[in-house]
Scaffold this active site. Structure first.
Site, PDB file in Angstrom:
ATOM      1  N   GLN A  86     -18.072 -15.251  27.435  1.00  0.00           N
ATOM      2  CA  GLN A  86     -17.055 -15.606  28.293  1.00  0.00           C
ATOM      3  C   GLN A  86     -16.597 -14.641  28.887  1.00  0.00           C
ATOM      4  OE1 GLN A  86     -13.971 -18.837  26.462  1.00  0.00           O
ATOM      5  NE2 GLN A  86     -15.197 -17.624  24.545  1.00  0.00           N
ATOM      6  N   ASN A  87     -17.294 -13.269  28.721  1.00  0.00           N
ATOM      7  CA  ASN A  87     -16.530 -12.114  29.396  1.00  0.00           C
ATOM      8  C   ASN A  87     -17.407 -12.017  30.686  1.00  0.00           C
ATOM      9  OD1 ASN A  87     -15.207 -11.956  27.150  1.00  0.00           O
ATOM     10  ND2 ASN A  87     -15.883 -10.238  26.243  1.00  0.00           N
ATOM     11  N   HIS A 104     -18.794 -17.097  32.610  1.00  0.00           N
ATOM     12  CA  HIS A 104     -17.945 -17.315  33.557  1.00  0.00           C
ATOM     13  C   HIS A 104     -18.030 -16.080  34.767  1.00  0.00           C
ATOM     14  CE1 HIS A 104     -15.095 -18.939  30.467  1.00  0.00           C
ATOM     15  NE2 HIS A 104     -15.989 -19.891  31.065  1.00  0.00           N
ATOM     16  N   GLY A 170     -13.864 -13.345  18.769  1.00  0.00           N
ATOM     17  CA  GLY A 170     -12.594 -12.806  19.895  1.00  0.00           C
ATOM     18  C   GLY A 170     -12.558 -13.775  20.981  1.00  0.00           C
ATOM     19  N   THR A 171     -12.587 -15.022  20.581  1.00  0.00           N
ATOM     20  CA  THR A 171     -11.937 -15.862  21.646  1.00  0.00           C
ATOM     21  C   THR A 171     -11.091 -16.992  21.194  1.00  0.00           C
ATOM     22  OG1 THR A 171     -12.815 -17.861  22.846  1.00  0.00           O
ATOM     23  CG2 THR A 171     -14.084 -17.309  21.079  1.00  0.00           C
ATOM     24  N   SER A 172      -9.758 -17.219  21.778  1.00  0.00           N
ATOM     25  CA  SER A 172      -9.051 -18.104  21.306  1.00  0.00           C
ATOM     26  C   SER A 172      -9.353 -19.691  21.292  1.00  0.00           C
ATOM     27  CB  SER A 172      -7.685 -18.018  22.536  1.00  0.00           C
ATOM     28  OG  SER A 172      -8.161 -18.335  23.631  1.00  0.00           O
TER      29      SER A 172
HETATM   30  P1  NAD Z   1      -8.388 -15.164  25.254  1.00  0.00           P
HETATM   31  O1  NAD Z   1      -7.297 -14.150  25.774  1.00  0.00           O
HETATM   32  O2  NAD Z   1      -7.977 -16.480  25.374  1.00  0.00           O
HETATM   33  O3  NAD Z   1      -8.513 -14.849  23.651  1.00  0.00           O
HETATM   34  C1  NAD Z   1      -8.976 -13.571  23.135  1.00  0.00           C
HETATM   35  C2  NAD Z   1      -8.804 -13.851  21.756  1.00  0.00           C
HETATM   36  O4  NAD Z   1      -9.306 -12.500  21.107  1.00  0.00           O
HETATM   37  C3  NAD Z   1      -7.535 -14.142  20.896  1.00  0.00           C
HETATM   38  O5  NAD Z   1      -7.988 -15.397  19.925  1.00  0.00           O
HETATM   39  C4  NAD Z   1      -7.270 -12.869  20.088  1.00  0.00           C
HETATM   40  O6  NAD Z   1      -6.734 -13.240  18.487  1.00  0.00           O
HETATM   41  C5  NAD Z   1      -8.672 -12.343  19.921  1.00  0.00           C
HETATM   42  N1  NAD Z   1      -8.431 -10.709  19.522  1.00  0.00           N
HETATM   43  C6  NAD Z   1      -7.692  -9.741  20.133  1.00  0.00           C
HETATM   44  N2  NAD Z   1      -8.120  -8.715  19.940  1.00  0.00           N
HETATM   45  C7  NAD Z   1      -9.265  -8.719  19.226  1.00  0.00           C
HETATM   46  C8  NAD Z   1     -10.357  -7.943  18.603  1.00  0.00           C
HETATM   47  N3  NAD Z   1      -9.831  -6.475  18.346  1.00  0.00           N
HETATM   48  N4  NAD Z   1     -11.191  -8.409  17.992  1.00  0.00           N
HETATM   49  C9  NAD Z   1     -11.386  -9.502  17.741  1.00  0.00           C
HETATM   50  N5  NAD Z   1     -10.763 -10.599  18.310  1.00  0.00           N
HETATM   51  C10 NAD Z   1      -9.614 -10.140  19.047  1.00  0.00           C
HETATM   52  O7  NAD Z   1      -9.878 -14.819  25.697  1.00  0.00           O
HETATM   53  P2  NAD Z   1     -10.975 -15.768  25.760  1.00  0.00           P
HETATM   54  O8  NAD Z   1     -11.005 -16.712  24.716  1.00  0.00           O
HETATM   55  O9  NAD Z   1     -12.209 -15.048  26.094  1.00  0.00           O
HETATM   56  O10 NAD Z   1     -10.420 -16.595  27.301  1.00  0.00           O
HETATM   57  C11 NAD Z   1     -11.415 -16.989  28.083  1.00  0.00           C
HETATM   58  C12 NAD Z   1     -11.271 -16.279  29.227  1.00  0.00           C
HETATM   59  O11 NAD Z   1     -10.923 -14.911  29.505  1.00  0.00           O
HETATM   60  C13 NAD Z   1     -12.689 -16.123  29.836  1.00  0.00           C
HETATM   61  O12 NAD Z   1     -12.564 -16.968  31.098  1.00  0.00           O
HETATM   62  C14 NAD Z   1     -12.770 -14.768  30.290  1.00  0.00           C
HETATM   63  O13 NAD Z   1     -13.706 -14.847  31.336  1.00  0.00           O
HETATM   64  C15 NAD Z   1     -11.656 -14.375  30.544  1.00  0.00           C
HETATM   65  N6  NAD Z   1     -11.564 -12.582  30.312  1.00  0.00           N
HETATM   66  C16 NAD Z   1     -12.661 -11.784  30.007  1.00  0.00           C
HETATM   67  C17 NAD Z   1     -12.510 -10.586  29.803  1.00  0.00           C
HETATM   68  C18 NAD Z   1     -13.588  -9.544  29.801  1.00  0.00           C
HETATM   69  O14 NAD Z   1     -14.670  -9.487  30.425  1.00  0.00           O
HETATM   70  N7  NAD Z   1     -13.566  -8.475  29.073  1.00  0.00           N
HETATM   71  C19 NAD Z   1     -11.086 -10.112  29.643  1.00  0.00           C
HETATM   72  C20 NAD Z   1     -10.096 -10.597  29.613  1.00  0.00           C
HETATM   73  C21 NAD Z   1     -10.152 -12.181  29.960  1.00  0.00           C
END
Ligand code: NAD
Length: 228
Positions: A86-87, A104, A170-172
């Site tokens: 999703q990143n 995404h 690492g996804t909610s």
């Molecule tokens: P989210 O923010 O909803 O959830 C993040 C999850 O990661 C949480 O459950 C949290 O507990 C967990 N987490 C935090 N630190 C962690 C670690 N060190 N190791 C493992 N898990 C950890 O993110 P999501 O579920 O990916 O939400 C989806 C949306 O966020 C997507 O649309 C995505 O495109 C976008 N997004 C992407 C990026 C990126 O590309 N790096 C950054 C922020 C958001």
């Protein structure tokens, strides 16, 4: 070769210094989703949207893959690995993973606002008003905004259904349709969920929950899978 399919979210890149969306210090605490990541936001205030993604891109240039990304790349020595992410960052690719499906979109790409098939690699981090495609229309971030279709969910469902082992990192699991992929995996398949705040609501059959950060939990799990 056994097929491992991995679904990753913002949490896998958190230890690389990229903010997640929903954690306490996540991106959405500074920006309302409606202001920066919807088609309506783009219509109302394209400068603000471009600025938001320019900042994300700038941050990405300073970030490096962490031990979680590197562990997934290492899995390819013994398994047929496909990553559904999703990143919008490119840290899986930079770690060496060769099959990455972005649900995404991708931060380092931009596309035409009149012809979505015109997708370009962006040089540098900055996209500005007045930067146009070859047909003369404004370029926009190559990002799936909230409320837009997710075309790559179709191959992602096929991948999830064909897994011999399924990893979620690492996804909610709050953003659909990505969150529904876990339910597409056949009941008998071994599943692992790595997230320090894993929510017990997501108990599906054969799910092993590892409440660790990706940078710690993934290398350990990968070592176990490579030995097994
Ligand atoms: P989210 O923010 O909803 O959830 C993040 C999850 O990661 C949480 O459950 C949290 O507990 C967990 N987490 C935090 N630190 C962690 C670690 N060190 N190791 C493992 N898990 C950890 O993110 P999501 O579920 O990916 O939400 C989806 C949306 O966020 C997507 O649309 C995505 O495109 C976008 N997004 C992407 C990026 C990126 O590309 N790096 C950054 C922020 C958001």
């Amino acid at each position: 070769m056994k097929k491992i399919v991995v679904l990753t979210g913002a949490g896998i890149s958190a230890e690389s210094g990229l903010q997640t969306f929903r954690d306490g210090d996540g991106l959405w605490h500074n920006h309302r989703v409606e202001d920066v990541a919807t088609p309506g936001a783009w219509e109302r205030d394209p400068e603000l949207v471009l600025e938001f993604y320019n900042q994300r891109r700038q941050q990405l240039f300073d970030a490096q893959p962490n031990p979680g990304h590197l562990a997934l790349a290492k899995l390819e020595s013994r398994f047929d690995v496909s990553i559904i992410t999703q990143n919008v960052d490119d840290l899986h690719e930079r770690a060496g993973s060769t099959h990455v499906l972005h649900l995404h979109g991708e931060l380092k790409k931009v596309r035409s606002t009149v012809d979505p098939s015109l997708v370009y690699d962006l040089e540098g981090w900055e996209l500005n008003m007045g930067d146009c495609c070859e047909k003369g229309s404004q370029l926009r971030p190559h990002i799936v905004w909230f409320g837009e279709a997710v075309p790559n969910i179709i191959p992602a469902v096929t991948m999830a259904r064909s897994a011999d082992i399924f990893l979620v990192v690492g996804t909610s699991l709050k953003v659909y349709p990505a969150a529904g992929l876990l339910e597409q995996v056949p009941d008998g398949v071994q599943k692992y969920l790595i997230d320090p705040n894993a929510n017990p609501e997501y108990y599906v059959s054969n799910l092993h929950v590892i409440r660790e950060k990706a940078g710690i939990g993934l290398p350990a799990l990968v070592d176990e899978l490579l030995k097994g």
